[in-house]
Design an enzyme around this catalytic site. Structure first.
Site, short mmCIF file in Angstrom:
data_model
loop_
_atom_site.label_atom_id
_atom_site.label_comp_id
_atom_site.label_asym_id
_atom_site.label_seq_id
_atom_site.Cartn_x
_atom_site.Cartn_y
_atom_site.Cartn_z
N ASP A 178 6.99 -6.12 4.37
CA ASP A 178 7.08 -7.38 3.63
C ASP A 178 6.38 -8.52 4.39
O ASP A 178 6.29 -8.48 5.62
CB ASP A 178 8.57 -7.72 3.41
CG ASP A 178 8.77 -8.74 2.30
OD1 ASP A 178 7.84 -8.95 1.49
OD2 ASP A 178 9.86 -9.33 2.24
N ASN A 195 7.90 -4.99 -8.67
CA ASN A 195 6.66 -5.72 -8.34
C ASN A 195 5.71 -5.86 -9.55
O ASN A 195 4.77 -6.65 -9.51
CB ASN A 195 5.92 -5.08 -7.16
CG ASN A 195 6.60 -5.28 -5.82
OD1 ASN A 195 6.50 -4.43 -4.92
ND2 ASN A 195 7.30 -6.39 -5.64
C1 IPE Z 1 9.94 -5.19 -1.22
O1 IPE Z 1 9.38 -6.43 -1.02
C2 IPE Z 1 8.94 -4.28 -1.86
C3 IPE Z 1 7.83 -3.87 -1.01
C4 IPE Z 1 7.69 -4.14 0.27
C5 IPE Z 1 6.83 -3.08 -1.66
P1 IPE Z 1 9.53 -7.60 -2.10
O2 IPE Z 1 8.80 -8.76 -1.54
O3 IPE Z 1 9.13 -7.12 -3.44
O4 IPE Z 1 11.10 -7.83 -2.09
P2 IPE Z 1 11.94 -9.13 -2.48
O5 IPE Z 1 11.42 -9.60 -3.82
O6 IPE Z 1 11.70 -10.14 -1.41
O7 IPE Z 1 13.36 -8.67 -2.50
C1 IPE Z 2 4.92 -7.05 0.61
O1 IPE Z 2 4.46 -8.34 0.81
C2 IPE Z 2 3.95 -6.21 -0.19
C3 IPE Z 2 4.37 -5.96 -1.57
C4 IPE Z 2 5.54 -6.26 -2.08
C5 IPE Z 2 3.40 -5.31 -2.44
P1 IPE Z 2 4.77 -9.50 -0.21
O2 IPE Z 2 3.64 -9.61 -1.16
O3 IPE Z 2 6.11 -9.34 -0.82
O4 IPE Z 2 4.77 -10.76 0.76
P2 IPE Z 2 5.68 -12.05 0.63
O5 IPE Z 2 7.10 -11.61 0.63
O6 IPE Z 2 5.28 -12.74 -0.65
O7 IPE Z 2 5.33 -12.86 1.84
MG MG Z 3 7.95 -10.00 -0.31
#
Ligand code: IPE
Ligand code: IPE
Ligand code: MG
Length: 248
Positions: free
Chosen positions: A21, A69
């Site tokens: 993340d 996502n």
């Molecule tokens: C979890 O991260 C999913 C992945 C790392 C692919 P998210 O960014 O989607 O999770 P939330 O929304 O902060 O819970």
């Molecule tokens: C994790 O990084 C990757 C995916 C969920 C695909 P994020 O895109 O969730 O990054 P933040 O949480 O917005 O920083």
């Molecule tokens: Mg995230």
């Protein structure tokens, strides 16, 4: 607290699962589009697979795209699917050299056909590699995983193949997406959020949890070492009474 891995302790986790993340925050902080954070995150995963294999980790599970996502802006979703294709094609050489077998967890339904085809082709190409298994959670949600398992249980019951009393831990474990993999010993989440975000809720029942503030694109070999060092200091109890002095 010790901050470097001690291989002599012989407690390298067999299976590490990572919630990768912070890609978006990393990009935004540099004034760049979110997709550049995802690209950098892919580079970090490439490195992490090699670091983990070198330490003797047998399975690395990476949460790449959740069932939630899809709610992100269309260009981000499209960019991520394109990145999966680019990465699969670019990484075949590394996977063959490093002995990486790649598998996928998550529903095929919903993913672009090309992504499913390319992934399954790469899984086939790497199926004999045995140093480390890289399990990519793509279009993955644990609620879907348990729904899919429940549907199969219902089908078996409807076909008179099982009775209600046959539904036990062993049967349900065998119906998860990757029953052949051991449960994760260590769950790492980067970017500081204290939640599991629909990730492997059955499989992480007794995983040790490590959360770092480091954003995924910045995750380094030292960060991995710190996570494993923290794991090495834990006493795993699995609900039993364990003498913390005796357990190493
Ligand atoms: C979890 O991260 C999913 C992945 C790392 C692919 P998210 O960014 O989607 O999770 P939330 O929304 O902060 O819970
Ligand atoms: C994790 O990084 C990757 C995916 C969920 C695909 P994020 O895109 O969730 O990054 P933040 O949480 O917005 O920083
Ligand atoms: Mg995230």
């Amino acid at each position: 607290m010790e901050s470097t891995v001690n291989p002599a302790m012989n407690r390298i986790p067999d299976h590490i699962a990572i919630i990768m993340d912070g890609n978006g925050r990393w990009a935004t902080r540099q004034g760049m589009p979110r997709l550049s954070g995802h690209f950098q995150g892919y580079k970090t995963l490439h490195n992490t697979v090699i670091w983990a294999a070198n330490l003797g980790v047998k399975v690395l599970t990476a949460y790449a795209f959740s069932s939630e996502n899809w709610t992100r802006p269309e260009d981000e979703v499209e960019g991520l699917m394109e990145l999966v294709l680019v990465a699969l094609r670019a990484e075949i050489e590394m996977m063959m050299e490093e002995g990486v077998r790649i598998v996928r967890s998550g529903r095929s339904e919903g993913l672009p056909d090309e992504v499913v085809r390319e992934f399954d082709h790469t899984t086939q190409q790497t199926q004999s590699n045995s140093r480390i298994t890289l399990n990519i959670c793509l279009n993955y949600g644990w609620r879907n995983e348990i729904i899919d398992a429940a549907r199969r249980v219902a089908e078996m019951a409807a076909n008179q193949r099982i009775q209600p009393a046959d539904v036990d831990e062993k049967l349900l474990s065998s119906l998860m997406y990757r029953p052949e993999l051991p449960d994760p010993d260590l769950l790492i989440r980067t970017a500081g959020e204290l939640r599991v975000s629909n990730f492997l809720l059955w499989e992480i029942a007794y995983s040790e949890i490590y959360v770092t503030q480091t954003l995924w694109p910045d995750f380094s070999e030292e960060d991995l070492g710190k996570a494993i060092a923290s794991y090495q200091l834990r006493t795993r109890k699995f609900g039993a009474v364990v003498d913390e002095q005796q357990a190493d």
